[in-house]
Design an enzyme around this catalytic site. Sequence first.
Site, PDB file in Angstrom:
ATOM      1  N   THR A 180     -37.823  38.171  -3.997  1.00  0.00           N
ATOM      2  CA  THR A 180     -38.856  37.812  -4.976  1.00  0.00           C
ATOM      3  C   THR A 180     -38.748  38.782  -6.149  1.00  0.00           C
ATOM      4  O   THR A 180     -38.222  39.888  -5.997  1.00  0.00           O
ATOM      5  CB  THR A 180     -40.256  37.949  -4.364  1.00  0.00           C
ATOM      6  OG1 THR A 180     -40.450  39.315  -3.986  1.00  0.00           O
ATOM      7  CG2 THR A 180     -40.405  37.074  -3.137  1.00  0.00           C
ATOM      8  N   GLU A 324     -40.001  31.771  -1.752  1.00  0.00           N
ATOM      9  CA  GLU A 324     -40.355  31.618  -0.340  1.00  0.00           C
ATOM     10  C   GLU A 324     -40.204  30.177   0.152  1.00  0.00           C
ATOM     11  O   GLU A 324     -40.230  29.918   1.348  1.00  0.00           O
ATOM     12  CB  GLU A 324     -41.810  32.060  -0.116  1.00  0.00           C
ATOM     13  CG  GLU A 324     -42.064  33.547  -0.281  1.00  0.00           C
ATOM     14  CD  GLU A 324     -42.303  33.970  -1.732  1.00  0.00           C
ATOM     15  OE1 GLU A 324     -41.954  33.193  -2.644  1.00  0.00           O
ATOM     16  OE2 GLU A 324     -42.831  35.072  -1.960  1.00  0.00           O
ATOM     17  N   LYS A 434     -62.208  36.887 -12.673  1.00  0.00           N
ATOM     18  CA  LYS A 434     -63.564  36.622 -12.186  1.00  0.00           C
ATOM     19  C   LYS A 434     -64.564  37.330 -13.083  1.00  0.00           C
ATOM     20  O   LYS A 434     -64.620  38.551 -13.129  1.00  0.00           O
ATOM     21  CB  LYS A 434     -63.726  37.078 -10.744  1.00  0.00           C
ATOM     22  CG  LYS A 434     -65.003  36.504 -10.122  1.00  0.00           C
ATOM     23  CD  LYS A 434     -64.975  36.524  -8.616  1.00  0.00           C
ATOM     24  CE  LYS A 434     -66.067  35.628  -8.050  1.00  0.00           C
ATOM     25  NZ  LYS A 434     -66.048  35.601  -6.593  1.00  0.00           N
ATOM     26  N   TRP A 439     -65.003  31.812 -12.196  1.00  0.00           N
ATOM     27  CA  TRP A 439     -63.554  31.948 -12.353  1.00  0.00           C
ATOM     28  C   TRP A 439     -63.086  31.477 -13.729  1.00  0.00           C
ATOM     29  O   TRP A 439     -63.550  30.464 -14.231  1.00  0.00           O
ATOM     30  CB  TRP A 439     -62.813  31.130 -11.290  1.00  0.00           C
ATOM     31  CG  TRP A 439     -63.006  31.683  -9.912  1.00  0.00           C
ATOM     32  CD1 TRP A 439     -63.767  31.162  -8.918  1.00  0.00           C
ATOM     33  CD2 TRP A 439     -62.426  32.873  -9.388  1.00  0.00           C
ATOM     34  NE1 TRP A 439     -63.719  31.944  -7.796  1.00  0.00           N
ATOM     35  CE2 TRP A 439     -62.888  33.009  -8.048  1.00  0.00           C
ATOM     36  CE3 TRP A 439     -61.567  33.851  -9.895  1.00  0.00           C
ATOM     37  CZ2 TRP A 439     -62.517  34.077  -7.230  1.00  0.00           C
ATOM     38  CZ3 TRP A 439     -61.198  34.907  -9.073  1.00  0.00           C
ATOM     39  CH2 TRP A 439     -61.670  35.021  -7.759  1.00  0.00           C
TER      40      TRP A 439
END
Lengths: 534, 534
Positions: A180, A324, A434, A439
């Site tokens: 990654t 992944e 947040k 959100w």
Amino acid sequence: MPGFEQTIIPFLTRAEKFYPEKEIVTRTNDRIHRYSYSEAVERISQLANALQYAGVSRRDRLGTFSFNHFRHFEIYFGVPGIGAQYHTINPFLPDKHIEHIVKDAEDKWIFIDPSLLEKLERALSTETASSIERFVVMGDSIPETSLDPVIDYESLIGGHPTHYEWPQLDENLPASMCYTSGTTGMPKGVEYTHKMMWSHSMACLTPQGYGVDDSDTIMSGVPMFHVNSNDSPFFGAAAGAKQVLVGESPDPKDYVSLIQEEDVTLSFAVPTICLGIIEYIEENDLDLPSFERIQMGADSVSQNLIRRFEDQGIEVLHGWGMTEALPLCTASRPKPKMNDWDQPRKLNKKTKIGVPLPGVETKVVNNDGNEVPWDGESFGELYVRGPWITTEYFNRPAENEASFKGKWLKTGDIVTVDEEGYFDLIDRNKYLIKSGGEWISSMQLEKAIESHDHVITAGVIGVPDAKWGERPVAYIVCDSDRRGKQISDSLRNQISAEFPDWWTPDEFIYVNNLPETATGKIDKEELENRYQQR
Amino acid sequence: MPGFEQTIIPFLTRAEKFYPEKEIVTRTNDRIHRYSYSEAVERISQLANALQYAGVSRRDRLGTFSFNHFRHFEIYFGVPGIGAQYHTINPFLPDKHIEHIVKDAEDKWIFIDPSLLEKLERALSTETASSIERFVVMGDSIPETSLDPVIDYESLIGGHPTHYEWPQLDENLPASMCYTSGTTGMPKGVEYTHKMMWSHSMACLTPQGYGVDDSDTIMSGVPMFHVNSNDSPFFGAAAGAKQVLVGESPDPKDYVSLIQEEDVTLSFAVPTICLGIIEYIEENDLDLPSFERIQMGADSVSQNLIRRFEDQGIEVLHGWGMTEALPLCTASRPKPKMNDWDQPRKLNKKTKIGVPLPGVETKVVNNDGNEVPWDGESFGELYVRGPWITTEYFNRPAENEASFKGKWLKTGDIVTVDEEGYFDLIDRNKYLIKSGGEWISSMQLEKAIESHDHVITAGVIGVPDAKWGERPVAYIVCDSDRRGKQISDSLRNQISAEFPDWWTPDEFIYVNNLPETATGKIDKEELENRYQQR
């Protein structure tokens, strides 16, 4: 157990036997290199024999530090073909990440492009460099280097037999690995077994994947050091398709010339590269009759970008995947019932990341652990599982718990689901802001800001705020020197028309460019650092 | 091991979630039954709950004695979904074979169509019948029957919850089983694991397989009691395609009506059924705009039959598979380089069984164990291996040795390979005739005889001959009473123009019909018996 193992060499031998004359074409610095599958398999066999002769054995790991070219292609098959594992190292990673990866993977050998020698010399500590048994330089000669011992690729394989008896392998052997990009912490390895690559390749061939057959010419705009270049060497061979490898640092003109000259039918790349390609096509008023379709992944894609390709008769597929999960897990092909929708409605669907491919399971889970309703508004984290989606990280047992739930991969991507089941990417979990208990999506703000006529690109981050917890701040690159109040005002108007009031960023910061990660995304951790250090 | 198991339920749940309104349509005796994937999954869940409630557990085997309809479709998913195994029993087999299969499989339950009750009553010995824990009759009511205990399907599933929590299964669990038609000796079972069915389904979806997506409506002309109806319930669900199930004993008019009324795009069937379909289309001068493509398998296909479909704008794919290898392993799609070939040359390619699908490996081996040259003339036995090809028979360790070499399936089919790698089916190994030390192909002789204007069908067998070892004899069905010398003479001329002199059959025997096996092929063993008993 009845049935034969799922391994990747049969993809290659099918191309060798039934499409021996089909070509693999590489753009090198000074010319076009081309050879047939038949010739490729001879060299891959030489490589396999050479590896075996040199004592490379099953489960040994060999790194590659290399761009897209035929020698890298040969490694993709030759190394797993003998039961060993290649793993790619992204040369755009910071030095310390490269050092970490080589140590973590315990590389026995590293295959390296001549142009990347200096980079690797710099990145590896003396101790790590000396743990490598062999550096194989993939050029016709070896430049001066401190890496040692070093051999050139042609000398390595030269003289070895052009036939190799491929062994029957366990499909669960790891065939490759990709790390990654590690925006937080050190990169994590994701191993791909033969079976995972087999499954993903078959899914890519299906019409709801890329829909590939022997009439295709595939040019991957995804580097071979990243998620196996979307597995295109594998599914391309499986289909008997011609393949075009773009070489080092191609610019839009290089991509477009290859499309024109090699009759490319299918490509895939991140949106930034796609943008360069369509701009070049438009500016030069080019006609590319062979070029049927392009897939964009990894990032949000604007309606405008899709429309520009479709105006040229090039179909756009927006897809989603990750290291992944291999590159293709969902795709935004419109369903047949949408055939007679008008263009804006269809375009809206195509900007989404779509529905899962056959073989993939998904669910979208909110903070309470429940699946979200399909209302296009409620959001949650995308969970995926399937035969080509990993269920663990390499060497990181402690980190598995945070990323997997049972066999589900918790992707960290936040999506909504509309009433037809199309996922829309709202944000990475960690970039959601947040503020006052509500959100805010940094990605949606970026999309809105980038739709301004004078904005080239934008990165929105959340910064700590005593009153609200977090507040959004926007870093913006403009196309001229028109910064400041005038643009900020119009951005404020635009954003408050589209989103709740509290979404409007507290600050608009104008910069000349934005920091990027090794895979070409905006480096938000670096933006956060810069903000703190102001 | 990273990666998730390959099982079939995710194909179904993808259709349930993303194509809930797509239909599964069944032709029943008196009406068209239709429901959506969403409704189907509710009933499949009820079935799964009912099975579990009744104590059916993993690895239990449940037989089906049934045609193509929605209840059979539900069993295809519900039984393997809980980890048990269904296996189909061909109702056209001789009674003693049916008895053998039920005993061999040690069936716990048998699901049975009302119309087949008498057949099964006759076929099963009292002892075998009494070993079955439950007969489930798949109608709305139960006719009088000696089978006991018996319950009807609707009572079985009725009242059970419409949701079932599908367990995570081992992909190597057997999900289904099909018995070979057993022209020599008793039928042999071939188990299909979840993984084999997953692999085959994914390969069927690819453009070099059937090329299926959510715009397709699939109508299988292959019975659900034979090789899982080509796995179409599985890959159809995986793609989100509409499915049409043809019910019991459809005639050409039924097939064509379903194609017209349900907008079928894709079908597959043996050549005999295809012939009936095209004759009906031609006779009634019908236009079937939705009907894009049909695949013919299992037998040799004439250029004439292919041309008749293509004249109607329906693409023909000739493919090859077998019970041991699932239905699609090779296909005769022309390669892109053949695009500008003239029609006769293309048609010639299409009559062949083509090249292997991605994921399948093949070799053609002569009596000396060497691979034959690709000259279109040398012949050998086709060997195949791949993730959906079995490597063993069920319960028959002694017979594995003759049919497998390592993990290769020795198919018993004799083929040539042309210079583009296309296999042409010459004969079944056991039907090749050895005369004076030279091989004669019964299948090629049949093709030649069947191309005569007045011949409907022909079966050629080898009969013992003191001087030559064996000699060919032809059984022929003509379309009128023009038998005898006149036709035999013209056949002799035709054959000697095409083949060496010694290929001409010693006898031409005219009959009203030819005996058929349970899967609709000419029963050559029966012809041999008849010849001996003359």
